[in-house]
Design an enzyme around this catalytic site. Structure first.
Site: not given
Ligand code: GLU
Length: 448
Positions: A113, A116, A128, A167-168, A212, A243, A380
């Site tokens: 993350q 990313k 996370k 979410g995830d 996503t 999703n 987000s």
């Molecule tokens: N879970 C998502 C990811 O893997 C989104 C994370 C978010 O929106 O904070 O990037």
């Protein structure tokens, strides 16, 4: 990384200091393997021990989540939040509720993350969290009690300027609603920007749900366009049916491709006429059912193949959108043998290192998760922006912003790879670009 260089030593240290966390080791190795040329060019990173610092989370929180199920039985789960890096902004990243969640999984996701989020160009750090709670088969009331208990501990660690979960897998608008409600109640604050992925009626942003999957397909469109081609008439296979997969399928079809298959943990669904995404949404999002029900309802010769790997199907574009390590070396061999042109990771780390190696060696276009699925977290950040200004943007404007972000992510990965003499290597481009932005901010802050 087998050579005994600085990066190899660092990897060994990470393995020793973080035993029994194979997914975390895998994510670290993949980044370190890209960085030798960067470290050679920037000795200041090495001097400041930036890599060592980046591999160590700023904070790791593990907590008990007790709750009572519908039969009156006490249940105990484990909650996690790993606040990995806040050089570029508040910790940002999703919460995953799935029985496979453990500290190593949360750390791999948090580590990914960081880069990313940096690559997205938005002012967000990396984190996370989640729990080993399995929402499958639980009633709405059980989900509510679990989410309330989870937030009763988590609330003291998060905030719109501190840490912003979303979410995830296993966490969508329903779970976020229960968590936002509990946060609001505990803090007596309507702090919209503390969570993202919220419902549209209470501070959520348009296009976040789709972002996503849509973003992954925009990234594929850019990779194909750099080769002078597009999605029109291409056969596409999308794993998963959650999703990410649903909105990846929708966007592929809007851009003229045909999605012939999707899957869930029970097997895959093959529909040569093109998956009816509306029906998958009805089954998965509304009824919370299984896609094995699809064929009987569609009645067009589509077929559910239980227990088989979706990657045995021939296609030109493959989008793994289910979960980590779902596409192995032997799957990659089959896909390459069947003439796949492009692969992009909608899920986090869905391709094993062997699979990634094969795609890169054979010149298959390969969009790594950090780049290809960054559209979700980028949107987000747009939700946080709307919450901070108490604004709400239209669908079209929000989608345009997402498109621009994905084009820019592609451009920066592509150009970085060219600059270092690695044309077309998106793994290298994504790791290097994502890393340098975080490293430069950390350098500016001194040793913290
Ligand atoms: N879970 C998502 C990811 O893997 C989104 C994370 C978010 O929106 O904070 O990037």
């Amino acid at each position: 990384m087998h050579q005994k260089d600085t990066l190899g030593e660092l990897y060994e240290q990470v393995v020793q200091r973080n035993p029994a966390e194979p997914e975390f080791h895998q994510a670290v190795l993949e980044v370190l393997e890209s960085l030798s040329p960067v470290i050679a060019k920037h000795p200041e990173y090495k001097e400041a021990k930036l890599l060592e610092r980046i591999c160590e989370p700023e904070r790791q929180i593990i907590f008990r989540v007790p709750w009572v199920d519908d039969s009156g039985t006490v249940q105990i789960h484990r909650g996690f939040r790993v606040e990995f890096n806040s050089a570029l902004g508040p910790y940002k990243g999703g919460l995953r509720f799935h029985p496979s969640v453990n500290l190593g999984v949360v750390k791999f996701l948090g580590f990914e993350q960081i880069f990313k989020n940096s690559l997205s160009g938005m002012p967000i750090g990396g984190g996370k969290g989640g729990s080993d709670f399995d929402p499958k088969g639980r009633s709405d009331n059980e989900i509510m009690r679990f989410c309330q208990s989870f937030m009763t501990e988590l609330y003291r660690h998060i905030g719109e300027y501190t840490d912003v979960p979303a979410g995830d897998i296993g966490v969508g608008a329903r779970e976020l609603g229960f968590m936002f409600g509990q946060y609001k109640r505990l803090t007596n604050r309507y702090e919209s920007g503390v969570l993202t992925g919220k419902g549209l009626g209470w501070g959520g942003a348009r296009v976040r749900k789709e972002a996503t999957g849509y973003g992954t397909v925009y990234f594929v469109r850019e990779m194909l366009s750099a080769q002078g081609t597009n999605l029109e008439g291409k056969e596409v296979v999308v794993s998963g049916s959650g999703n990410v997969a649903i909105y990846a399928m929708e966007k592929v079809q809007q851009l003229g491709g045909t999605v012939v298959a999707c899957s869930d943990s029970g097997g895959y669904l093959y529909d040569p006429a093109g998956i009816d995404v509306g029906l998958v949404r009805q089954i998965k999002e509304i009824e919370r059912g299984r896609i094995s029900d699809y064929a009987a309802r569609r009645q067009n010769g589509s077929d559910f193949v239980a227990g088989a790997s979706i990657w045995e199907l021939p296609c030109q574009v493959a989008l793994p959108c289910a979960t980590q390590n779902e596409l192995t070396g032997s799957d990659a061999k089959t896909l390459i043998g069947n003439g796949v042109m492009a692969v992009a990771e909608g899920a986090n780390m869905p391709c094993t290192p062997e699979a990634v190696k094969l795609f890169r060696e054979t010149g298959t276009l390969f969009g790594p998760a950090k780049a290809a699925n960054a559209g979700g977290v980028a949107t987000s950040a747009l939700e946080m922006q709307q919450n901070a200004s108490r604004d709400s943007w239209s669908f079209d404007y929000s989608e345009q912003r997402l498109k621009d972000i994905m084009v820019e992510i592609h451009r920066s990965c592509f150009e970085t790879a060219e600059e270092y003499g690695r044309p077309g290597d998106y793994v290298f481009g994504a790791n290097t670009t994502g890393f340098c932005r975080v490293a430069d901010a950390m350098l500016a802050f001194g040793v913290i």
